[in-house]
Design a protein around this motif. Structure first.
Motif, PDB file in Angstrom:
ATOM      1  N   CYS A 133       0.843  -1.193   0.000  1.00  0.00           N
ATOM      2  CA  CYS A 133       0.000   0.000   0.000  1.00  0.00           C
ATOM      3  C   CYS A 133       0.883   1.249   0.000  1.00  0.00           C
ATOM      4  O   CYS A 133       1.999   1.231   0.529  1.00  0.00           O
ATOM      5  N   GLY A 134       0.369   2.319  -0.564  1.00  0.00           N
ATOM      6  CA  GLY A 134       1.052   3.602  -0.533  1.00  0.00           C
ATOM      7  C   GLY A 134       0.071   4.715  -0.241  1.00  0.00           C
ATOM      8  O   GLY A 134      -0.876   4.919  -1.010  1.00  0.00           O
ATOM      9  N   ASP A 135       0.249   5.415   0.882  1.00  0.00           N
ATOM     10  CA  ASP A 135      -0.657   6.501   1.247  1.00  0.00           C
ATOM     11  C   ASP A 135      -0.022   7.380   2.318  1.00  0.00           C
ATOM     12  O   ASP A 135       1.169   7.275   2.594  1.00  0.00           O
ATOM     13  N   HIS A 136      -0.841   8.232   2.946  1.00  0.00           N
ATOM     14  CA  HIS A 136      -0.346   9.197   3.942  1.00  0.00           C
ATOM     15  C   HIS A 136      -0.827   8.885   5.349  1.00  0.00           C
ATOM     16  O   HIS A 136      -0.866   9.780   6.199  1.00  0.00           O
ATOM     17  N   ARG A 137      -1.212   7.643   5.624  1.00  0.00           N
ATOM     18  CA  ARG A 137      -1.697   7.332   6.970  1.00  0.00           C
ATOM     19  C   ARG A 137      -0.594   7.502   8.020  1.00  0.00           C
ATOM     20  O   ARG A 137      -0.887   7.670   9.205  1.00  0.00           O
TER      21      ARG A 137
END
Length: 297
Positions: free
Chosen positions: A167-171
């Motif tokens: 996954c790739g995100d800003h969490r």
């Protein structure tokens, strides 16, 4: 005669209870999406969190809106989402006004059989302060995000399944690509355990229409911000861990009401002040109350 102030308080309570789980700052396309079309609204309010070294404090509010549409063959889910976060920062002067918005367009493509499934998810997003949003000419590449996930599910038995992927995100605040690993175990007809990274959850089903869950997950985001004069820009970054206890109530065939209480743990804030200095601050843990109304169609 009912006073205007009393009426205002009653309306505020009504909106909190019925237009308000998981009302967090992050945009999450890593977890398996709900496999039906729905519209949901969420709102949450955080207690004050003091910064380290007595530098000040902040209060946080979140409002989330999601519209997801499922294709007839269940292979495609798409829609639009919105995340609003307000950070009311006291005692020092950040460059941002604290009104932060994220608009995103999620798309989930799913292929599956009786044993295995594969999901590709992507969501382009615009994440910025309100004065950026109102001035499209001020948009830069720093205001845009591209969130994505590649996830495999493998059913090991009638009660146990394995999930893994990327996954790739800003969490976690700043953008990060990280592994997803999890085990889903139907321990008992009413007990379900999900152990994994980045999210773990324990669920108990009271009845066909009510469920309780305990969850821990990273919560964060990053926003492109401008100062009041639209002259200086920077990134505002927030990251924490959310521990949440929630209750779901089925209100008829189409509506679900979820209420929750949680703690935002290990809060960290990275921001630029009006004088141009860059700071990274830790904040105290804060209690959060939230609710969500979801309509299935």
């Amino acid at each position: 005669m009912i006073s205007r102030q009393f009426f205002s308080h009653c309306m505020s309570l009504f909106l909190y209870l019925f237009c308000i789980q998981d009302s967090l700052a992050r945009v999450d396309i890593c977890r398996t999406p709900i496999a039906y079309s729905y519209l949901s609204m969420e709102i949450s309010s955080h207690n004050k969190s003091a910064f380290e070294r007595n530098l000040g404090e902040t209060e946080q509010e979140n409002f989330n809106l999601d519209l997801i549409i499922r294709s007839e063959d269940n292979s495609l889910l798409f829609g639009v989402g919105y995340r609003y976060s307000f950070f009311n920062i006291d005692m020092f002067d950040p460059q941002t006004n604290g009104y932060l918005h994220t608009f995103f367009l999620p798309l989930h493509r799913i292929s599956q059989n009786d044993v295995r499934s594969f999901r590709f998810s992507i969501a382009p997003a615009l994440s910025a302060s309100s004065n950026v949003m109102k001035n499209p000419g001020r948009y830069t590449v720093d205001a845009f995000q591209l969130l994505a996930a590649l996830v495999w599910d493998w059913r090991l038995s009638d009660r146990v399944s394995l999930q893994y992927g990327l996954c790739g995100d800003h969490r976690f605040g700043n953008y990060r690509i990280y592994p997803l690993i999890g085990v889903h175990w139907q321990l008992h007809p009413v007990w379900t355990i999900e152990l994994g990274y980045p999210t773990s959850q324990l669920r108990y089903q009271f009845s066909a229409g009510s469920t309780s869950s305990l969850q821990i997950t990273p919560d964060g985001n990053e926003w492109y911000v401008l100062d009041k004069n639209l002259a200086q820009h920077s990134q505002f970054v927030y990251q924490s861990y959310a521990l949440e206890w929630s209750f779901d109530w089925q209100l008829g065939a189409k509506l679900t009401l979820t209420t929750s209480v949680g703690r935002q743990l290990h809060n960290h804030y990275e921001m630029t002040l009006r004088d141009g200095s860059r700071v990274r601050l830790a904040g105290e843990s804060a209690t959060r109350f939230a609710a969500r109304l979801r309509w299935r169609f």
